[in-house]
Design a protein around this motif. Structure first.
Motif, short mmCIF file in Angstrom:
data_model
loop_
_atom_site.label_atom_id
_atom_site.label_comp_id
_atom_site.label_asym_id
_atom_site.label_seq_id
_atom_site.Cartn_x
_atom_site.Cartn_y
_atom_site.Cartn_z
N THR A 1 0.82 -1.21 0.00
CA THR A 1 0.00 0.00 0.00
C THR A 1 0.85 1.25 0.00
O THR A 1 0.36 2.34 -0.31
CB THR A 1 -0.90 0.05 1.25
N ARG B 1 2.01 2.41 2.76
CA ARG B 1 1.80 3.05 4.07
C ARG B 1 2.93 2.75 5.05
O ARG B 1 3.21 3.56 5.94
CB ARG B 1 0.48 2.58 4.68
N ASN B 2 3.55 1.60 4.90
CA ASN B 2 4.59 1.19 5.85
C ASN B 2 5.94 1.11 5.16
O ASN B 2 6.07 0.49 4.11
CB ASN B 2 4.24 -0.17 6.45
#
Length: 123
Positions: A54, A56-57
């Protein structure tokens, strides 16, 4: 199958910047975690940074945290590594890799690898 091609390497002075790109083909990488590794002459290949599918990390090796930034553009099927404040010890061949195991720091978790791009930092 996923084919990965790195680009953007070169020779830079200490303190300079480079931006590496990793272009994927064969299938979308939007469901793959992606990582960058590097290998200096006479040393083992080591983890540099990884990013979840994603985006996000993100995770970084301690030696590069705060200087290198990994990012991805799934629409372009491309992953990037922005490298700032480069040091001579950053000199290595940099490899892009894809994994189905989240955003691992273990090279054994990566199924697909590019051919690498040389980064040389002069003092």
């Amino acid at each position: 199958q996923v084919q990965l091609v790195e680009s953007g390497g070169g020779l830079v002075q200490a303190g300079g910047s480079l931006r590496l790109s990793c272009a994927a083909s064969g299938r979308t990488i939007s469901t793959y975690g992606m990582g960058w590794f590097r290998q200096a002459p006479g040393k083992e290949r080591e983890f540099v940074a990884s990013i979840s599918w994603t985006g996000r990390n993100t995770y970084y090796a301690g030696s590069v945290k705060g200087r290198l930034t990994i990012s991805r553009d799934n629409a372009k099927n491309t992953v990037y590594l922005q490298m700032n404040s480069l040091k001579p010890e950053d000199t290595a061949v940099y490899y892009c890799a894809a994994t189905l195991y989240g955003s691992s720091s273990s090279r054994n978790d990566y199924a697909y690898w590019g051919q690498g791009t040389q980064v040389t930092v002069s003092s």
